[in-house]
Each structure stands twice: as C-alpha cells, then as structure tokens.
Design a protein around this motif. Structure first.
Motif, PDB file in Angstrom:
ATOM      1  N   ALA A 322      47.021  53.605  70.599  1.00 47.22           N
ATOM      2  CA  ALA A 322      47.527  52.633  71.580  1.00 47.22           C
ATOM      3  C   ALA A 322      48.220  51.470  70.872  1.00 47.22           C
ATOM      4  CB  ALA A 322      46.381  52.122  72.455  1.00 47.22           C
ATOM      5  N   GLU A 323      47.675  51.047  69.738  1.00 48.45           N
ATOM      6  CA  GLU A 323      48.350  50.025  68.929  1.00 48.45           C
ATOM      7  C   GLU A 323      49.740  50.495  68.509  1.00 48.45           C
ATOM      8  OE1 GLU A 323      45.453  47.205  66.259  1.00 48.45           O
ATOM      9  OE2 GLU A 323      45.804  49.243  65.537  1.00 48.45           O
ATOM     10  N   THR A 324      49.830  51.768  68.134  1.00 48.76           N
ATOM     11  CA  THR A 324      51.117  52.312  67.693  1.00 48.76           C
ATOM     12  C   THR A 324      52.117  52.321  68.840  1.00 48.76           C
ATOM     13  OG1 THR A 324      49.876  53.744  66.178  1.00 48.76           O
ATOM     14  CG2 THR A 324      52.212  54.212  66.464  1.00 48.76           C
ATOM     15  N   LEU A 325      51.678  52.733  70.026  1.00 41.50           N
ATOM     16  CA  LEU A 325      52.581  52.720  71.172  1.00 41.50           C
ATOM     17  C   LEU A 325      53.016  51.298  71.510  1.00 41.50           C
ATOM     18  CD1 LEU A 325      54.022  54.214  73.453  1.00 41.50           C
ATOM     19  CD2 LEU A 325      52.001  53.787  74.879  1.00 41.50           C
ATOM     20  N   ALA A 326      52.100  50.345  71.432  1.00 44.28           N
ATOM     21  CA  ALA A 326      52.452  48.952  71.713  1.00 44.28           C
ATOM     22  C   ALA A 326      53.562  48.475  70.782  1.00 44.28           C
ATOM     23  CB  ALA A 326      51.217  48.061  71.588  1.00 44.28           C
ATOM     24  N   GLN A 327      53.511  48.898  69.525  1.00 40.37           N
ATOM     25  CA  GLN A 327      54.569  48.532  68.580  1.00 40.37           C
ATOM     26  C   GLN A 327      55.911  49.131  69.003  1.00 40.37           C
ATOM     27  OE1 GLN A 327      54.757  46.409  66.194  1.00 40.37           O
ATOM     28  NE2 GLN A 327      56.794  46.978  65.431  1.00 40.37           N
TER      29      GLN A 327
END
Length: 410
Positions: A322-327
């Motif tokens: 989810a952190e990666t998608l937020a980026q």
C-alpha cells in the motif's frame, strides 16, 4: 460476498456515471479495486487486504493523495478464479474502479489478466510471485510486486549446495503454478546437483492431510525437506515433524513462513531451526524495537487494525505494498488517467518502503515489471526470524558470504 470500502471519515463514496472513470480535476476520490480470499482455504492471506484497507483509512485521515481520498473496494473471491472474473468485471463496470490493485494469487489474477489488458486497465502490484506478472511486452497493463517464486527456489538450491552438499532432498509442493514455479527454480539452481532430489510429491490446496506425502518422503530417506505451499499446510507439516522421530532440515517458502499463521499453529518449539526467506521486517523481532519505521507500523496496527496480529507477515506485506501504491499515486500529480497511473508504476526510482528490509529499493521501468527483487535467507530461533548472510537475489556462495548482494541486511 464480502465487500469492503474505505473512503474517509464518513464512508461516503459517490460513484461516477457509467463509462470510462478517468479522474478529472473535480473528482474527489481515487477508486481502487481489489480481490482477496477473506474466506476459504487461503483466508489467512486476507490479512493483506485488511491491512491495505487500514492503510488507506490512515492515509485519508491525513489528507489523502494530492487532495483526494482513496476508495478501496475489496471483494472476497475465496481464491476462486471463476468468482474472480465476475467480481473484477463488477469492480470495473459497476464500481467504476480506476484500476485493480494488489489482488491475491496466481490463478485468479491469470483469469482476469486478458480482460484487464484488453480494456487497458492497470492490474497493479499483483500479490503473487509468478513470472507472468513481469511480461510488459505481452501484458503491458499487468505488474507484480513481490520477488519471483523461481528466484526463491534458486536461493534455496544455492543455500543447500553451500551448507548441505551431500544431503538427500525431498520437495513437498502445492500442485499449481505457485508450487511448480518454486520447484522449477530450485531445479534450475541445483543444475547437475538436481540428483540430490531423491523424492518429490505434490498436494492439492484442498487436501485435508499431508500424512501420505510425508510418509513417502520419510521412507525415501529425505534429509532436507523443502515445503512449498500455503501456511495452513505448513503448520500441519511443522506439527507432524515435531511429534515424529523424523527431523529433516525444514525449508519453508516465504508465503508459508508466517509466525501467526504457520509457525505458531504448528508449535513454535517445533519450528526452531526452520529456514525460509524474507524481504520484509519481522514485527516480532526485537532487533527492530528501536527502528522508527517499525514503531510507526506497530502504532498503525494499534490504531487502524487493532484486530490484526502484529506478528502476521501478511499484514506487513499489505502495509508495504500500500505504501508503494501511495508513492505511485503521488507521482501522478493531477493526472489520474489510467495511462498515467501505469506510467508512474513503471517509473519508480529507488523507492524504499519503510517496512522492507534495509537495502531493498524498488525500481521499475517499461522493461522491468518486477518491483521487489531481493530477499535474504532467515532461520527461526523460536521467537523471530534471524538473518543468514546478506541480501541477495538468487546466488549464495557459501557460509558467510553471498553474491549479488545489495548491502547489509540489518
């Protein structure tokens, strides 16, 4: 049917009219579709989706992405490819999801890949290590996220050759793409030494017992047992070995190495010495007690996912992806067309999730659709996973050293 939407404080989710739901500057939300096995044989992996939902809830409370909230629409497909097809169509055609993100498993994602690519809808960060998610030439709208299963198999092969070159190997593998990929990678890694494999036997994910398979491997004189399957079955193997007089070196695939869903149910005392791989920090490891990022993760679990297990590696996985998608979404700026979302997904440059192991950086390109590439070997000490060597992708040179390293693992 499980349906879960995260949309902000008041759970309000205005859906766009039918048609192509490309976000315009006036739109207040980013609709993200997802499929997870919240029920069924693989329900343990549902923690990934629950952690993702909690992450987006936290993100929305903090202002969202570029002024927009994220609507995370997650359906339960029970890892059934037939359900996955119908539910994915519903996400796109009824829920107006801008793209599909983080859906779990190889069979379900394969079942919808053609549909999503024909419609030019991003199928982002598939929660599976199959090689088929890294094929931008034929499927330019589909991208994986975790390391490849075949890479993990090669890692195990090289470790065995370095530490146990004369031992007899047995492989117990799940009879699907997942199991075959890791087994294939292991055979590739062993090369001429594949003769060390004296027995292998498959099982179906719906099997209730692995007793017959384990008896066969035991009778074959297996000294190193490589297990490649889901956590519930891994727990059964751990417990049976602990209660028997047969004690081979046990190697578990990363997906089955959850303390919460495999080792604890199998008996932590029985799991001491088990070998696996890791690319995420271990919430139970006291080595991270002063790590700022892990303190933030544990606080996140307390506030946004209090019913979750802090030792569940699948929750850490959900948080990291989810952190990666937020980026990716931050990089989109004000352009939330599907084309730009896909372009930004293949334009990550040394992005570091706060909960991946130090040294692991995510870089993608139009020809590189494998975001996380490195792993490290770990061994369970009865409480947490401890490192063996350094970070590497697929080669291990022997005790105390690794090739292809990307820096110290801790």
């Amino acid at each position: 049917m499980f349906r879960w939407i995260v949309a902000g404080f008041f759970a309000a989710w205005p859906f766009a009219a039918s048609g192509d739901p490309l976000l315009r500057s006036s739109d207040a939300t980013i609709r993200v579709g997802n499929l997870m096995p919240y029920t069924g044989q693989l329900a343990a992996f549902g923690a990934i989706g629950r952690a993702e939902a909690a992450y987006f809830r936290m993100l929305n409370e903090r202002g969202g992405i570029n002024g927009r909230t994220v609507e995370f629409i997650s359906y339960d497909d029970s890892s059934d490819p037939l359900q996955a097809v119908d539910l994915t169509r519903n996400l796109v055609e009824a829920e107006n999801a801008l793209f599909v993100f983080g859906s779990f498993g190889t069979p379900s994602n394969l079942a919808v890949r053609k549909y999503l690519n024909e419609k030019r809808i991003p199928q982002l960060f598939v929660a599976s290590g199959d090689d088929q998610w890294a094929n931008p030439k034929d499927f330019p709208w589909t991208m994986g996220w975790p390391p490849a299963f075949r890479t993990e198999g090669r890692i195990f092969a090289n470790y065995i050759q370095a530490y146990y070159p004369e031992k007899k190997i047995g492989v117990l593998w799940q009879n699907d793409e997942f199991g075959r990929d890791l087994f294939r990678g292991m055979q590739e890694g062993l090369g001429d030494a594949a003769r060390m494999i004296v027995a292998d036997t498959a099982f179906d994910a719906t099997d209730r017992s692995l007793g017959a398979q384990l008896d066969l491997l035991h009778k074959s004189g297996v000294e190193i047992l490589v297990f490649d399957g889901a956590p519930a079955m891994a727990a059964q193997v751990i417990r049976r070995l602990g209660e028997s007089g047969w004690h081979p070196v046990l190697i578990l695939d990363n997906a089955a190495a959850s303390i919460a869903n495999a080792l604890r149910p199998g008996g932590l005392e029985n799991a001491i010495g088990v070998i696996s791989t890791a690319f995420l920090k271990d919430g139970s490891d006291p080595a991270w007690k002063d790590d700022v990022a892990m303190k933030e993760y544990l606080a996140f679990m307390d506030r946004y996912y209090p019913e979750g297990d802090k030792e569940d590696s699948y929750a850490v996985f959900g948080y990291a992806v989810a952190e990666t998608l937020a980026q990716v979404l931050r990089q989109c700026g004000d352009d939330f067309s599907r084309e730009n979302v896909m372009q930004q997904a293949q334009s990550l440059k040394n992005f570091r999730s706060s909960v991946t192991l130090p040294g692991i950086a995510i870089t993608t390109s139009p020809s590189d659709f494998r975001p996380v590439k490195e792993m490290r070997l770990v061994q369970f000490d009865g409480r947490s996973w401890q490192p063996i060597g350094q970070l590497f992708d697929n080669a291990f040179t022997g005790p105390g050293g690794a090739s292809g390293t990307t820096g110290n693992a801790r």
